[in-house]
Design an enzyme around this catalytic site. Sequence first.
Site, PDB file in Angstrom:
ATOM      1  N   ASP A 197       0.881  -1.175   0.000  1.00 65.25           N
ATOM      2  CA  ASP A 197       0.000   0.000   0.000  1.00 65.25           C
ATOM      3  C   ASP A 197       0.915   1.220   0.000  1.00 65.25           C
ATOM      4  O   ASP A 197       2.132   1.109   0.207  1.00 65.25           O
ATOM      5  CB  ASP A 197      -0.898  -0.053   1.262  1.00 65.25           C
TER       6      ASP A 197
ATOM      7  N   ARG B 243     -14.831  -4.264  -5.339  1.00 61.86           N
ATOM      8  CA  ARG B 243     -15.427  -3.396  -4.312  1.00 61.86           C
ATOM      9  C   ARG B 243     -16.924  -3.309  -4.529  1.00 61.86           C
ATOM     10  O   ARG B 243     -17.713  -3.348  -3.581  1.00 61.86           O
ATOM     11  CB  ARG B 243     -14.802  -1.984  -4.363  1.00 61.86           C
TER      12      ARG B 243
HETATM   13  N1   CP Z   1      -9.024   1.526  -2.066  1.00 61.84           N
HETATM   14  C1   CP Z   1      -9.804   2.564  -1.731  1.00 61.84           C
HETATM   15  O1   CP Z   1     -10.495   2.584  -0.709  1.00 61.84           O
HETATM   16  O2   CP Z   1      -9.810   3.563  -2.649  1.00 61.84           O
HETATM   17  P1   CP Z   1     -10.451   5.006  -2.472  1.00 61.84           P
HETATM   18  O3   CP Z   1      -9.626   5.757  -1.475  1.00 61.84           O
HETATM   19  O4   CP Z   1     -10.373   5.608  -3.846  1.00 61.84           O
HETATM   20  O5   CP Z   1     -11.877   4.880  -1.990  1.00 61.84           O
HETATM   21  N1  NVA Z   2      -3.618   3.450   3.581  1.00 63.00           N
HETATM   22  C1  NVA Z   2      -4.328   4.240   2.618  1.00 63.00           C
HETATM   23  C2  NVA Z   2      -5.451   3.462   2.003  1.00 63.00           C
HETATM   24  C3  NVA Z   2      -6.208   4.183   0.931  1.00 63.00           C
HETATM   25  C4  NVA Z   2      -7.361   3.401   0.387  1.00 63.00           C
HETATM   26  C5  NVA Z   2      -4.843   5.513   3.272  1.00 63.00           C
HETATM   27  O1  NVA Z   2      -5.363   5.443   4.388  1.00 63.00           O
HETATM   28  O2  NVA Z   2      -4.721   6.579   2.659  1.00 63.00           O
END
Ligand code: CP
Ligand code: NVA
Length: 303
Positions: A219, A287
């Site tokens: 991530d 999703r």
């Molecule tokens: N992966 C995810 O939650 O993406 P967004 O931040 O675009 O909603």
């Molecule tokens: N770890 C990231 C996830 C985004 C979907 C955040 O919190 O920004």
Amino acid sequence: MTVRHFLTLLDLSGDELRTLIRRGIEIKQAMKSGQAYQPLQSRTLAMIFDKSSTRTRISFEVAMTQFGGNAIFLSPGSTQLGRGEPIEDTARVMSSMVDGVVIRTSSHAMVETFAAHSEIPVINGLTDRFHPCQLLADVQTVVELRGDIKGSRVAWVGDGNNMCHSWINAARQFQFELSIATPHQYRPDATVVDMAGDVVALTDDPEVAVRDVDIVVTDTWASMGQESEKERRTADFSPFRVDRRLMQKAKRDALFMHCLPAYRNHEVTAEVIDGPQSVVWAQAENRLHAQKALLEFLLLAPK
Ligand code: CP
Ligand code: NVA
């Protein structure tokens, strides 16, 4: 019956989660074969988002439209929450008008407070601590591609953040092994790790974590709200980039996963995320389907 919420993966039993995953796959297949299914006609989902979102917002809004219902998107600045109306009062008022609430905000405690005063289901659309909706889509993706996630070996490489915490909860609920490689100072929260018991192992060596695993996950190195730390984090995390060399330590057919948004050539090279082992687009698409199964489960539960 008391109202059910989905603030973390631990709010549902392992059996309930497995049923949800199967249901997400069924809903996806039915939709792709052209069957109309509108179980939420005249139902309304409120969405309180005080952080950016592409996938979460769109997938919930589209899910409600396709299910025959409606979603209302609320940025806190446009509601009285932004002017200091108590969370408890907001929860009580919304409970009398809408059928469910998705909240995306920094504070996990805020979402817990809302849920404690809500008579309608509350869904965590991401907090600084957890992102459980993403894991429904991620597990669905693995089940579709590999038949099951139980017994798999998964490596998390990078920051011990909200996504990492949700992968830890998933390891516990879906019974797979998770090895986590982070710089020492970015380890996941010890309480979350300890609750998972022996399915989780920590290391500060990415090569140790990925050795012979079925799935490699990463991530962003700087989550929402950490923008000012970006430079320091880029330096701290640079040995944790997922590149071809690291992927070669995993099984030959290992999957690469990322919740997106991704930053190419930071946490993952373009070659890996755009390469044949990457399943990030399937994760993103799922999703929609996984959250439809969640909405059906929570909003159509017997009252
Ligand atoms: N992966 C995810 O939650 O993406 P967004 O931040 O675009 O909603
Ligand atoms: N770890 C990231 C996830 C985004 C979907 C955040 O919190 O920004």
